[in-house]
Scaffold this motif. Sequence first.
Motif, PDB file in Angstrom:
ATOM      1  N   ALA A 155       5.431   2.310  -7.643  1.00 60.29           N
ATOM      2  CA  ALA A 155       4.184   1.080  -8.269  1.00 60.29           C
ATOM      3  C   ALA A 155       4.684   0.711  -9.191  1.00 60.29           C
ATOM      4  N   ILE A 188      -4.188  10.211  -9.281  1.00 56.29           N
ATOM      5  CA  ILE A 188      -3.091   9.038  -9.830  1.00 56.29           C
ATOM      6  C   ILE A 188      -3.203   8.909 -11.622  1.00 56.29           C
ATOM      7  N   ASN A 210       6.901   7.969  -5.721  1.00 58.17           N
ATOM      8  CA  ASN A 210       6.164   6.546  -5.836  1.00 58.17           C
ATOM      9  C   ASN A 210       5.761   6.235  -7.211  1.00 58.17           C
ATOM     10  N   TRP A 267      -6.878   1.432  -6.919  1.00 54.79           N
ATOM     11  CA  TRP A 267      -6.459   3.217  -6.524  1.00 54.79           C
ATOM     12  C   TRP A 267      -7.832   3.356  -5.959  1.00 54.79           C
ATOM     13  N   LEU A 270      -0.246  10.409  -7.329  1.00 55.50           N
ATOM     14  CA  LEU A 270       1.023   8.988  -8.209  1.00 55.50           C
ATOM     15  C   LEU A 270       0.920   9.752  -9.090  1.00 55.50           C
ATOM     16  N   VAL A 295      -2.741   2.059  -3.523  1.00 54.32           N
ATOM     17  CA  VAL A 295      -2.656   3.224  -3.890  1.00 54.32           C
ATOM     18  C   VAL A 295      -3.903   4.143  -3.443  1.00 54.32           C
ATOM     19  N   CYS A 340       0.813  -0.742   0.089  1.00 56.95           N
ATOM     20  CA  CYS A 340       0.067   0.565  -0.137  1.00 56.95           C
ATOM     21  C   CYS A 340       0.837   1.192   0.046  1.00 56.95           C
ATOM     22  N   ILE A 341       0.265   1.950  -0.965  1.00 54.05           N
ATOM     23  CA  ILE A 341       1.035   3.833  -0.792  1.00 54.05           C
ATOM     24  C   ILE A 341      -0.018   4.656  -0.569  1.00 54.05           C
TER      25      ILE A 341
END
Length: 381
Positions: A24, A41, A20, A53, A10, A36, A4-5
């Motif tokens: 990823a 993103i 990031n 996401w 992103l 995420v 998990c980020i």
Amino acid sequence: MKLCIVTHSLIKGDGQGRVNYEVAWEAIRRGHHVTVLASKIAPELEKHSSINWVPISAKVPTELMRNMVFAYKSTNWLKKHRDRLDLVKVNGAITWANSDVNAVHFVHNSWLKFSKLEATPAAKKTIFNPYLFLYNSYQLLYTKLNTRWEKQAFDNTKIVVAVSDKVAEDLQEIGVPQKAIRVISNGVDIEEFSPGNGVSRQTWNLPDGVPLAMFVGDIRLPRKNLDTVLKALVEVPDLHLAVVGVTDGSPYPQLAKSLGINDRVHFLGFRRDVPSLMKAVDFFVFPSRYEPFGLVITEAMATGLPVITAGCTGAAPLITPEAGIVLPNPDDIKAIASAMQKLSVNPDLRSNMGRTAREIALQNTWKNMAQQYVDLFEEIN
């Protein structure tokens, strides 16, 4: 591994978001699944089957309020779903939940040393600017709050990743144990930032046939140190300077005028074409008073530009004497002037330094950085 980020964005468009983004992709390439938590993103990641996401909306007026809303929402989500994840990577005080890896691009406690407009004698402004005063006051409040929140975040993680040795030192100053710190430098896009010939300066109404240096940064506050660069420029009469940065609320156009060098300083405002612009200049000058890393330095190096900077910038250790000039004191006007004079009158030296700078950048790509992060994740998982 289920990674998990947690990040505001992103995407390729900003430093932390780009880090990031690359991490990823590297995790996906190795067969890991990535969740995420982000407000933005990149479309190519959003569509990928190995990406989940979770949009975190924080539509409020100021950055401080957005960060608080983001932290609250991400913390609630992590509390509900933490048992489904193998590893959580966060950035600074972005969330109040516990994490496994916290990547630190900026230590707010260290920034407090430079947060006032008169951080150093050389940084004193000459004209009262209401916009600048309010902006600085807001930044001071933002910094003080983040100083407290960051310390809590670092206490609630296993490994703290610093983007430079300087940031690692800053972390130790606030009590993060050395054994908990790893250093992984930011990368650089060696394709977007690459040497090039034939780029016309007329695209930006810049003069031909003269040595031209470049400065990029936030020129509303003294931290980036444009004031010292301008004062040094007075002593290098044939050199011109292209300045990229938001001019609204900046005291430096007026300073250039008062110094009698406004005809040689070209304020270009905020630009999205910096990679192309770098191809049109001769060298890069960036003696920031405090810079945790300084991505713009490695971008200039990747473009094949010699760099003049100060030892207090995080990226300074990457610059060998064959690739640029690192000064011990960012406020030494004569030293900066001497360095700029040396590069402005020696095209062969600039060329040789530029080639070496490019070679160094090739060893510090985004791919290399991302591999180090995922190696770390696999090591501690």
